[in-house]
Design an enzyme around this catalytic site. Structure first.
Site, PDB file in Angstrom:
ATOM      1  N   ASP A  35      -7.170  -3.924   0.544  1.00 34.06           N
ATOM      2  CA  ASP A  35      -6.803  -3.909   1.971  1.00 34.06           C
ATOM      3  C   ASP A  35      -8.078  -3.978   2.806  1.00 34.06           C
ATOM      4  O   ASP A  35      -8.182  -3.376   3.879  1.00 34.06           O
ATOM      5  CB  ASP A  35      -5.984  -2.661   2.311  1.00 34.06           C
ATOM      6  CG  ASP A  35      -5.252  -2.778   3.651  1.00 34.06           C
ATOM      7  OD1 ASP A  35      -5.077  -3.908   4.140  1.00 34.06           O
ATOM      8  OD2 ASP A  35      -4.863  -1.734   4.214  1.00 34.06           O
TER       9      ASP A  35
ATOM     10  N   ASN B 120       1.127   4.582   2.327  1.00 34.18           N
ATOM     11  CA  ASN B 120       0.524   4.322   3.635  1.00 34.18           C
ATOM     12  C   ASN B 120       1.445   3.463   4.494  1.00 34.18           C
ATOM     13  O   ASN B 120       2.036   2.494   4.014  1.00 34.18           O
ATOM     14  CB  ASN B 120      -0.825   3.628   3.483  1.00 34.18           C
ATOM     15  CG  ASN B 120      -1.842   4.492   2.764  1.00 34.18           C
ATOM     16  OD1 ASN B 120      -2.343   4.140   1.703  1.00 34.18           O
ATOM     17  ND2 ASN B 120      -2.144   5.652   3.323  1.00 34.18           N
TER      18      ASN B 120
ATOM     19  N   HIS C 182       0.829  -1.214   0.000  1.00 35.22           N
ATOM     20  CA  HIS C 182       0.000   0.000   0.000  1.00 35.22           C
ATOM     21  C   HIS C 182       0.866   1.269   0.000  1.00 35.22           C
ATOM     22  O   HIS C 182       1.061   1.922   1.025  1.00 35.22           O
ATOM     23  CB  HIS C 182      -1.067   0.018   1.097  1.00 35.22           C
ATOM     24  CG  HIS C 182      -0.685  -0.490   2.453  1.00 35.22           C
ATOM     25  ND1 HIS C 182       0.404  -0.033   3.169  1.00 35.22           N
ATOM     26  CD2 HIS C 182      -1.302  -1.400   3.256  1.00 35.22           C
ATOM     27  CE1 HIS C 182       0.449  -0.640   4.328  1.00 35.22           C
ATOM     28  NE2 HIS C 182      -0.568  -1.476   4.405  1.00 35.22           N
TER      29      HIS C 182
ATOM     30  N   GLY D 104      -7.030  -0.450   7.479  1.00 33.53           N
ATOM     31  CA  GLY D 104      -7.646  -1.155   6.368  1.00 33.53           C
ATOM     32  C   GLY D 104      -8.803  -0.351   5.802  1.00 33.53           C
ATOM     33  O   GLY D 104      -8.938   0.851   6.051  1.00 33.53           O
TER      34      GLY D 104
ATOM     35  N   LEU E 180      -5.933   4.947  10.418  1.00 32.39           N
ATOM     36  CA  LEU E 180      -6.563   4.097   9.409  1.00 32.39           C
ATOM     37  C   LEU E 180      -6.184   2.644   9.635  1.00 32.39           C
ATOM     38  O   LEU E 180      -5.027   2.329   9.937  1.00 32.39           O
ATOM     39  CB  LEU E 180      -6.137   4.540   8.008  1.00 32.39           C
ATOM     40  CG  LEU E 180      -6.835   5.790   7.461  1.00 32.39           C
ATOM     41  CD1 LEU E 180      -6.136   6.280   6.200  1.00 32.39           C
ATOM     42  CD2 LEU E 180      -8.307   5.518   7.182  1.00 32.39           C
TER      43      LEU E 180
ATOM     44  N   GLY F   2      -9.928   6.956  -2.416  1.00 35.67           N
ATOM     45  CA  GLY F   2     -10.103   8.378  -2.172  1.00 35.67           C
ATOM     46  C   GLY F   2      -9.909   8.771  -0.723  1.00 35.67           C
ATOM     47  O   GLY F   2     -10.045   9.945  -0.380  1.00 35.67           O
TER      48      GLY F   2
ATOM     49  N   ARG G  20      14.329  15.541   0.053  1.00 33.87           N
ATOM     50  CA  ARG G  20      15.723  15.202   0.353  1.00 33.87           C
ATOM     51  C   ARG G  20      15.885  13.735   0.732  1.00 33.87           C
ATOM     52  O   ARG G  20      17.016  13.251   0.845  1.00 33.87           O
ATOM     53  CB  ARG G  20      16.262  16.111   1.461  1.00 33.87           C
ATOM     54  CG  ARG G  20      16.568  17.525   0.973  1.00 33.87           C
ATOM     55  CD  ARG G  20      17.332  18.331   2.002  1.00 33.87           C
ATOM     56  NE  ARG G  20      16.523  18.650   3.167  1.00 33.87           N
ATOM     57  CZ  ARG G  20      15.721  19.728   3.247  1.00 33.87           C
ATOM     58  NH1 ARG G  20      15.624  20.567   2.223  1.00 33.87           N
ATOM     59  NH2 ARG G  20      15.028  19.968   4.344  1.00 33.87           N
TER      60      ARG G  20
END
Length: 383
Positions: free
Chosen positions: A271, A216, A213, A306, A304, A246, A224
């Site tokens: 996921d 994430n 993913h 999943g 978050l 989204g 840099r």
């Protein structure tokens, strides 16, 4: 032999509009544009789209069920839920749990694959060899430092069916663990990681071929130090998973990733958690309670954890919101993951000679029917 007509057929290079596709003995035997060949029974779909069956590299559950379990019926429920949304093949992805419970779950899924359980293309271990600082929803108490003995227990339980192992290569012993995974024949994925660009680049140079993913649960991209995301996008041998809902990744970041890597190296994933397809509420993801609300899944602290995504929704979002061309969206949902898994010779595109794994979508890209080897497993063909 049967020919599907009156639709748009999404091939690897173009959309045949109007198009047709002929199936015989479970295989695609021909595709074309315009009028279908005479002499074959036809079914006029009256519009809509034919996509290759979606292939999900990263699915933890759905329909109220999860796959980090020793209950074959629960695993089957999750796989069946996603099949109704166009996923004809999926990796059963385990979250971090106690090593004993992970070994037991791997053994159960391996037995199901040995018994030719429909829809399961292999096992993905998303853990336990993850960086605690980027663990996301993975239970901190069960994370392990790279441990070849523990890995071999999991691999032995998988009996050759573990296809992907996500790991943080910067941990002590990480590169040795990476080499051991490669020796087993599984794919190494870099994820849940604080790796710098150089460390991630070294892991990819050492044989890792997947970024879990993208963006994430990994060190952020910085001008840099581009981090794991920069290393993955820059390496022509690396496939990048993206949760295209989204929520997990900004639409513009998805556009940038597709532009940088090309659809040949982008794989849409769900996921998905047990909350996919369910109402708001609390569910379990392995040993961790997660809260589903307003289309997202989070821990109590807001992290978050999943998603509620399905592959058809990921494709719709790509085309209707992100503006990704239809052919590229189909590639990211089917062809690219099939290529990564080494099964593109018989599935992953609407190509003559391959399995007739087909998703029939309406004009708005909602699923009407799903065919596996030419036979409906969800919905039905018009009479």
């Amino acid at each position: 032999m049967l020919t599907l007509t009156g639709c748009r057929v999404v091939t690897q290079r173009t959309v045949l509009d109007p198009g047709w596709l002929t199936v015989a003995d479970g295989l695609i035997v021909a595709t074309g544009r315009g009028e279908p060949p005479a002499g074959t029974p036809t079914v006029d779909l009256g519009g809509g789209w034919l996509f290759p069956g979606f292939i999900d590299l990263h699915m933890h559950g759905g329909g109220g069920a999860q796959v980090t379990t020793q209950d074959p019926a629960e695993i089957r429920t999750a796989v069946s839920f996603h099949r109704r949304h166009g996923t004809t093949r999926t990796l059963a992805s385990l979250v971090t749990d106690s090593l004993d419970r992970m070994v037991a779950a791997v053994s159960v899924i391996a037995a199901m694959i040995d018994a030719e359980e429909p829809g399961i293309a292999g096992i993905h271990l998303e853990g336990p060899f993850l960086n605690p600082s980027k663990r996301g929803s993975h239970h901190n108490d069960y994370l392990l430092a790279p441990d070849i003995t523990a890995l071999r227990r999991l691999l032995d339980a998988g009996r050759g069916h573990i296809r992907v192992v996500t790991m943080a290569p910067e941990l002590d012993g990480g590169m040795a663990l990476l080499a051991e995974v490669l020796r087993s024949g599984a794919i190494v994925a870099v994820g849940h990681t604080e790796a710098t660009y150089r460390q991630a680049r070294d892991a990819f140079a050492g044989g890792a071929r997947l970024a879990t993913h993208l963006f994430n649960a990994m060190r952020q991209f910085h001008h840099r130090d581009p981090g794991p995301a920069g290393a993955a996008l820059a390496d022509p041998n690396v496939t990048c998973e993206i949760i295209n809902d989204g929520i997990h990744v900004h639409d513009e970041a998805v556009r940038v990733a597709v532009a940088a890597a090309g659809a040949d190296r982008i794989a849409f994933i769900t996921d998905a958690t047990p909350a996919a397809g369910m109402s708001s509420g609390t569910y379990r993801l392995g040993p961790v309670p997660v809260i589903a609300d307003a289309g997202s899944v989070r821990l109590a602290d807001g992290t978050l954890a999943g998603s509620t995504l399905t592959m058809d929704a990921a494709v719709r979002h790509a085309i209707q919101v992100t503006g990704i061309p239809v052919v590229e969206a189909a590639r990211a949902a089917a062809t690219t993951p099939a290529t990564l898994l080494g099964i593109a010779d018989h599935t992953g595109s609407l190509t003559p000679g391959k399995a007739a794994d087909i998703v029939i979508l309406d004009d708005d890209l909602a699923v009407r029917a799903v065919l596996v080897n030419g036979a409906p497993v969800h919905g039905s063909l018009p009479r």
